[in-house]
Structure formats: structure tokens, C-alpha cells
Design an enzyme around this catalytic site. Sequence first.
Site, PDB file in Angstrom:
ATOM      1  N   LYS A   1     -59.294 -81.051  27.571  1.00  0.00           N
ATOM      2  CA  LYS A   1     -60.458 -80.467  26.894  1.00  0.00           C
ATOM      3  C   LYS A   1     -60.049 -79.042  26.505  1.00  0.00           C
ATOM      4  O   LYS A   1     -60.615 -78.047  26.947  1.00  0.00           O
ATOM      5  CB  LYS A   1     -61.671 -80.484  27.857  1.00  0.00           C
ATOM      6  CG  LYS A   1     -62.986 -80.051  27.253  1.00  0.00           C
ATOM      7  CD  LYS A   1     -63.561 -81.022  26.248  1.00  0.00           C
ATOM      8  CE  LYS A   1     -64.845 -80.478  25.647  1.00  0.00           C
ATOM      9  NZ  LYS A   1     -65.299 -81.291  24.496  1.00  0.00           N
TER      10      LYS A   1
ATOM     11  N   ASP B   1     -63.563 -86.127  25.256  1.00  0.00           N
ATOM     12  CA  ASP B   1     -64.757 -86.753  24.668  1.00  0.00           C
ATOM     13  C   ASP B   1     -64.356 -87.776  23.607  1.00  0.00           C
ATOM     14  O   ASP B   1     -64.928 -88.865  23.522  1.00  0.00           O
ATOM     15  CB  ASP B   1     -65.731 -85.698  24.111  1.00  0.00           C
ATOM     16  CG  ASP B   1     -65.028 -84.548  23.417  1.00  0.00           C
ATOM     17  OD1 ASP B   1     -63.782 -84.451  23.509  1.00  0.00           O
ATOM     18  OD2 ASP B   1     -65.714 -83.737  22.778  1.00  0.00           O
TER      19      ASP B   1
ATOM     20  N   ASP C   1     -62.882 -95.627  34.990  1.00  0.00           N
ATOM     21  CA  ASP C   1     -64.005 -96.555  35.161  1.00  0.00           C
ATOM     22  C   ASP C   1     -64.447 -97.116  33.808  1.00  0.00           C
ATOM     23  O   ASP C   1     -64.825 -98.280  33.705  1.00  0.00           O
ATOM     24  CB  ASP C   1     -65.194 -95.865  35.852  1.00  0.00           C
ATOM     25  CG  ASP C   1     -65.118 -96.003  37.370  1.00  0.00           C
ATOM     26  OD1 ASP C   1     -64.065 -96.443  37.868  1.00  0.00           O
ATOM     27  OD2 ASP C   1     -66.103 -95.675  38.047  1.00  0.00           O
TER      28      ASP C   1
END
Length: 370
Positions: free
Chosen positions: A202, A235, A263
Site C-alpha cells: 500500500k 486494494d 482468506d
Amino acid sequence: MAKATYHVCTLPGDGIGPEIMAEGKKVLAAVGEKADVDFVCEDHLIGGSAIDACGSPLPDATLDAAKASDAVLLASVGGPKWDSTDPKAPRPEQGLLGIRKGLGLYTNLRPVKIYDALAGASTLRPEVIKGVDLVIVRELTGGLYFGRRERFYDEEGAGANGGRGQRAYDTMEYREYEVERIARKAFEAARKRRNKVTSVDKRNVLETSRLWREVVHRVHDEEFPEVELEDLLVDNTAMQLINRPADFDVIVTENTFGDILSDEAAQITGSLGMLASASLGDGVSLFEPSAGSAPDIAGKGIANPLAQILSAGMMLTYAFDMTEEAGWVESAVERVLDDGWRTRDIADDATPADHVLGTAAMGDKVVEYL
Ligand code: NAD
């Protein structure tokens, strides 16, 4: 020549843990018999059951046994029984974080592969998931989950917020060597696969991410120039994993991002009960299913043991260099699925009732196909 013997420290843990561990051991014993190798499994406490037995989620005896073993096979920890709002109460997950730290396991490998027989279990369209075969390489011992943290009462905050002045912070910190060694593991994994690494950060917001990207590129340029490297913001990665999952080979990222993305990637396959993982450092390695302790189905004998069995398979490859025998396990699982055998979580409307197996029966079936 003397028969090879491997000492496995087995940690059944909580919830469905003991049920699926029994099947992992069953398959290991069958492989041992066929390969003429002894796997000596010794159970130890971790997580909530360890808290109940001796007040600590990671008793010293467990960590000592793990360190003295050839490999650690873990099932899962946690459950509502040990959820507490008291920040000082011991939590099962501390056992997990503690053993990873204690064994110096800084790398988590989570393969995500679509089994043709289970393609229908995914919520994504068949043409999107066709050919998905990726591995998420997650940094395990640094970042937010291990940084300085505090919760305190703040007089000023109390004034501004009408009398409720609690405050808390967590910190994300990375050292250069921590990024360097995980980058190396990712590039090494890529070399054994399709030679492509996607590094996730990020960078537009976080300083740790700017360091991350710099170091990953340096390791790449100096040591692995032949591996394809791309950068992706976290993102955007979350979106692309659903949009074009088959394009990824190795994804490498820091602890928190990796926790969430793995996940998400797991869900592409349609069942958490299918996903194995390996945690590696420079010594004893640990193998465990990616999913949790599934307290909602614990004790019912219906949990899917395949992730535990596949974790034992990864142990054969990464800890004992038994790649051929690991192949037996993977192939047995694949053929069991191809022949239509399912546990409840991966069954669908087309599965005949007599092909829906419980936990132990699924373990037996894999042994039969071995
Ligand atoms: P979970 O992974 O335990 O369960 C999520 C869902 O998947 C549940 O509906 C569960 O029934 C199902 N599921 C998971 N494993 C399955 C299996 N083998 N077979 C069939 N169905 C399966 O996640 P959760 O409910 O968010 O967490 C439950 C507990 O597990 C919490 O205490 C959490 O902290 C802990 N946890 C532990 C680990 C670990 O030990 N590595 C990882 C994640 C969560």
C-alpha cells in the site's frame, strides 16, 4: 539400512481440530507403511485447550517439543469459550502467534488450486476460475500483529467525545532484513512454478510499504532478475483476485494484507476445508489447514479433513523431502473427489446422499485410494 523415523509434534488444538487431526495422522500412518518410514506423532497442547489445562495458550512443554521435533502438524485453535473482552485474558490465538515466533516461522505458504471436481463449489463463474493455481506467500512474524500496541484512557479524548475517552493504537513496523528474506522465499517458490511474483503493498499511503517495495525490487534485481515481478496495491489485489485469479502465480505480501488476501483467495475454491498451508523459517517447519476451528460444527463428525490431510502432504514435501509420497496423497485426494466423494461442506445438490461422508469416513476413503 535402518528405517527412517520422523518425529512429528502434533497439535490438535480446539473445535474440529482433534477430529481432523485424527484423519491427518491416519493418512500419515498409511503413507509410512507404504514407504517403509516411521512417523512418530506426539500430541501436545495449544490454544484454548491449553488455557483450560494449564492457563497458557502455549505451554513451555509444547514449544520445547516443537523445537525438538522434525516437523509440527497443527490443526486449529480458538472458539467462543475463550473470547473475552478483558485484554489481559489469555487468548488461544496467542498460542498460534507464539509458536510461529518461537520457531522463527517468517513465511506462510498457502496454495490455492482449483480441483476440477469442485469447480462448481466456487461462487465465481467457471471461466473465471479455470486454471487457478496460485500461492500466497505471507510474511508471518512482523507488522501490525507484532507491533507496539496500547489501550488507555485519554482525558482529552474524553472531553471531545462526551466523556468516553478510551484510546488504542497498533503499530506496523518492518525491518529491511524481514522484507529481504520473505522476498527471497517468494522468488524461490516462483522459480519452482511459473516464474512470476506479484508483490502487494500500500505504497501510496504506508511508509512500511515504500520500504517493502524498495527491498523487494533490490532482491529481485540482484538475485532473481529472470523472475517476472509486478507490483500491485492491496486494494487493487483484492479486486483482481476475483476478477482474474488465474493470472497469478506467486503473491508475496506483509502479514495483515496476507491474512486477508489469503482468506479471499481461499474462498475462490469454494471451501475453507480444502486449503493446506506451510509455515517455513530456517529450522523446524509447521503445517496446518488455513481454516479455523469451526466451532459451529465441532464434535459433529462432519468437518472436512482434506485440508489437514493435504497439510500432512505438504509436510512430506517441505520437511522430509518426500515429494513422491506427497504426490500419492495429493493424487489420492484428487481421485476421491473425482469419484464423487464429498464431505458436507463441499457437497452439492448433485451429490448422492450415500457419497456424503463424515470426517472419519473421508479419512478412510483417502487411505483406501492411497
Ligand atoms: P473458521 O474457519 O473456523 O470457520 C468459517 C466457516 O467455515 C464455518 O462455517 C466453518 O464451519 C467452516 N469450516 C471451516 N473449516 C471447515 C472444515 N474443515 N470443514 C467444514 N467446514 C469448515 O473461521 P471462524 O468461524 O471465523 O473462526 C472460528 C474460530 O477459529 C475463532 O476462534 C478463530 O479465532 C479461530 N481461527 C483459528 C485459525 C487457526 O487455528 N489457524 C484460523 C482462523 C480462525
